[in-house]
Design a protein around this motif. Sequence first.
Motif, PDB file in Angstrom:
ATOM      1  N   THR A  18       0.833  -1.197   0.000  1.00  0.00           N
ATOM      2  CA  THR A  18       0.000   0.000   0.000  1.00  0.00           C
ATOM      3  C   THR A  18       0.873   1.254   0.000  1.00  0.00           C
ATOM      4  OG1 THR A  18      -1.682  -1.170   1.282  1.00  0.00           O
ATOM      5  CG2 THR A  18      -1.803   1.243   1.231  1.00  0.00           C
ATOM      6  N   PRO A  19       0.797   2.077  -1.071  1.00  0.00           N
ATOM      7  CA  PRO A  19       1.592   3.319  -1.070  1.00  0.00           C
ATOM      8  C   PRO A  19       1.135   4.251   0.053  1.00  0.00           C
ATOM      9  CG  PRO A  19       0.727   2.804  -3.265  1.00  0.00           C
ATOM     10  CD  PRO A  19       0.018   1.921  -2.301  1.00  0.00           C
ATOM     11  N   THR A  20       2.082   4.843   0.745  1.00  0.00           N
ATOM     12  CA  THR A  20       1.733   5.752   1.826  1.00  0.00           C
ATOM     13  C   THR A  20       2.813   6.809   1.988  1.00  0.00           C
ATOM     14  OG1 THR A  20       1.238   5.921   4.201  1.00  0.00           O
ATOM     15  CG2 THR A  20       2.807   4.238   3.549  1.00  0.00           C
ATOM     16  N   THR A  21       2.392   7.992   2.358  1.00  0.00           N
ATOM     17  CA  THR A  21       3.352   9.048   2.680  1.00  0.00           C
ATOM     18  C   THR A  21       3.654   9.069   4.172  1.00  0.00           C
ATOM     19  OG1 THR A  21       1.550  10.650   2.902  1.00  0.00           O
ATOM     20  CG2 THR A  21       2.621  10.482   0.734  1.00  0.00           C
ATOM     21  N   ASN A  22       2.866   8.294   4.932  1.00  0.00           N
ATOM     22  CA  ASN A  22       3.063   8.238   6.374  1.00  0.00           C
ATOM     23  C   ASN A  22       2.828   6.809   6.865  1.00  0.00           C
ATOM     24  OD1 ASN A  22       3.043   8.516   9.183  1.00  0.00           O
ATOM     25  ND2 ASN A  22       2.202  10.586   9.065  1.00  0.00           N
ATOM     26  N   PRO A  23       3.867   5.973   6.876  1.00  0.00           N
ATOM     27  CA  PRO A  23       3.692   4.581   7.293  1.00  0.00           C
ATOM     28  C   PRO A  23       3.223   4.434   8.730  1.00  0.00           C
ATOM     29  CG  PRO A  23       6.027   5.118   6.967  1.00  0.00           C
ATOM     30  CD  PRO A  23       5.241   6.266   6.436  1.00  0.00           C
ATOM     31  N   GLN A  24       3.464   5.440   9.559  1.00  0.00           N
ATOM     32  CA  GLN A  24       2.984   5.363  10.941  1.00  0.00           C
ATOM     33  C   GLN A  24       1.457   5.402  10.982  1.00  0.00           C
ATOM     34  OE1 GLN A  24       5.106   8.046  13.683  1.00  0.00           O
ATOM     35  NE2 GLN A  24       6.585   8.364  12.051  1.00  0.00           N
ATOM     36  N   VAL A  25       0.872   6.281  10.180  1.00  0.00           N
ATOM     37  CA  VAL A  25      -0.591   6.368  10.126  1.00  0.00           C
ATOM     38  C   VAL A  25      -1.172   5.092   9.532  1.00  0.00           C
ATOM     39  CG1 VAL A  25      -2.536   7.573   9.080  1.00  0.00           C
ATOM     40  CG2 VAL A  25      -0.616   8.879  10.017  1.00  0.00           C
ATOM     41  N   THR A  26      -0.547   4.588   8.473  1.00  0.00           N
ATOM     42  CA  THR A  26      -1.022   3.352   7.835  1.00  0.00           C
ATOM     43  C   THR A  26      -0.993   2.194   8.810  1.00  0.00           C
ATOM     44  OG1 THR A  26      -0.243   4.113   5.676  1.00  0.00           O
ATOM     45  CG2 THR A  26      -0.652   1.747   5.929  1.00  0.00           C
ATOM     46  N   GLY A  27       0.107   2.057   9.555  1.00  0.00           N
ATOM     47  CA  GLY A  27       0.211   0.983  10.533  1.00  0.00           C
ATOM     48  C   GLY A  27      -0.831   1.101  11.629  1.00  0.00           C
ATOM     49  N   ARG A  28      -1.054   2.306  12.121  1.00  0.00           N
ATOM     50  CA  ARG A  28      -2.057   2.511  13.160  1.00  0.00           C
ATOM     51  C   ARG A  28      -3.461   2.171  12.660  1.00  0.00           C
ATOM     52  NH1 ARG A  28      -0.935   5.554  17.803  1.00  0.00           N
ATOM     53  NH2 ARG A  28       1.194   6.367  17.967  1.00  0.00           N
ATOM     54  N   ASN A  29      -3.733   2.468  11.390  1.00  0.00           N
ATOM     55  CA  ASN A  29      -5.048   2.150  10.834  1.00  0.00           C
ATOM     56  C   ASN A  29      -5.253   0.643  10.684  1.00  0.00           C
ATOM     57  OD1 ASN A  29      -5.767   4.851  10.641  1.00  0.00           O
ATOM     58  ND2 ASN A  29      -5.111   5.047   8.503  1.00  0.00           N
ATOM     59  N   LEU A  30      -4.188  -0.062  10.312  1.00  0.00           N
ATOM     60  CA  LEU A  30      -4.303  -1.506  10.117  1.00  0.00           C
ATOM     61  C   LEU A  30      -4.347  -2.253  11.445  1.00  0.00           C
ATOM     62  CD1 LEU A  30      -1.901  -2.097   7.082  1.00  0.00           C
ATOM     63  CD2 LEU A  30      -4.387  -2.313   7.108  1.00  0.00           C
ATOM     64  N   ILE A  31      -3.600  -1.736  12.432  1.00  0.00           N
ATOM     65  CA  ILE A  31      -3.579  -2.384  13.749  1.00  0.00           C
ATOM     66  C   ILE A  31      -4.440  -1.544  14.689  1.00  0.00           C
ATOM     67  CG2 ILE A  31      -2.119  -3.287  15.593  1.00  0.00           C
ATOM     68  CD1 ILE A  31       0.234  -3.174  13.616  1.00  0.00           C
ATOM     69  N   SER A  32      -5.735  -1.726  14.604  1.00  0.00           N
ATOM     70  CA  SER A  32      -6.674  -0.928  15.391  1.00  0.00           C
ATOM     71  C   SER A  32      -7.930  -1.748  15.630  1.00  0.00           C
ATOM     72  CB  SER A  32      -7.039   0.358  14.634  1.00  0.00           C
ATOM     73  OG  SER A  32      -7.780   0.055  13.464  1.00  0.00           O
ATOM     74  N   PRO A  33      -8.742  -1.378  16.625  1.00  0.00           N
ATOM     75  CA  PRO A  33      -9.983  -2.113  16.865  1.00  0.00           C
ATOM     76  C   PRO A  33     -10.874  -2.182  15.625  1.00  0.00           C
ATOM     77  CG  PRO A  33      -9.499  -0.696  18.725  1.00  0.00           C
ATOM     78  CD  PRO A  33      -8.497  -0.351  17.661  1.00  0.00           C
TER      79      PRO A  33
END
Length: 290
Positions: free
Chosen positions: A112-127
Amino acid sequence: MKFAAALMVLVCAGAAFFFLRAPRSILHRVNVMVGSSPVSVWSWDKRDRSFTVIVLPADIAADNSGYGRYSLEALWKLGFIDKKEGLVLARSLSDALALPIGWYIGEGDQLTPTTNPQVTGRNLISPGGIVPMLLGRRPANIPLGIYLSLAWALHRVRPDGFRVVDLTDASPVVASETLPDGTVRQFLDTQRIDVVLAGKFEDEAIRAEGITVGVYNTTATPFLGTHAARFLSGQGVLVVAVANSEPQGAECTLEGRESALKTKTAKVIVELFACRLTPTASQDRADLVV
């Protein structure tokens, strides 16, 4: 009402399945690879509930014992071609970083292309990501129990408990090679990685035990001892010898006195390499011998 009840049964059944298959681990960290571009590896310290995130560019190459040397992006794709999903890339990064990475999660067969991998990771690992994962809408192999623990810890993590090792400027951890067609390719250099990541993922309890460990390669696979020693050193194990020994087969054994075999150091070695314990009356080379 019937749909809601059916959905509840599905979620409960899925939860039971994932909880039952979740292995109990003595390792102090849970490591998850997130399939984004840049690629990120999320390491959760279960003791203090802090996170360390390693970020790497997707076009950097890494070695894989079954496929050879390919870019991280290509290794992700190869995993889906061979019906292994993210395991191919996760294991490649595990070997490169000397970090046990058992779990992965992504959004499809492309990073998944992302400019902010921290945000992407938080979205994927979330309730909010539980249902898509249970329904198979996202490629992942994280047991639900671990996923819930990660999501809860990530939701509550303090700002000073979240650290990023940004290697998108990969120059400190890569070497270059010239391919037959004349192009130059950069790949992850394990020696440089060990310098950059030194001490970042150690278990203080293991370091405090001070148990010395010797690693001896009794197989025909070259550099296997060095490979194992990197993983142990990354955990904080005091490796005092790495050498080849008379071939005896591919089974891992852990030798030492009864007292040494009961330490956390020994238990971590057994979990990492599935070793068979072999008590000895004395041990001259080191407290423990792998």
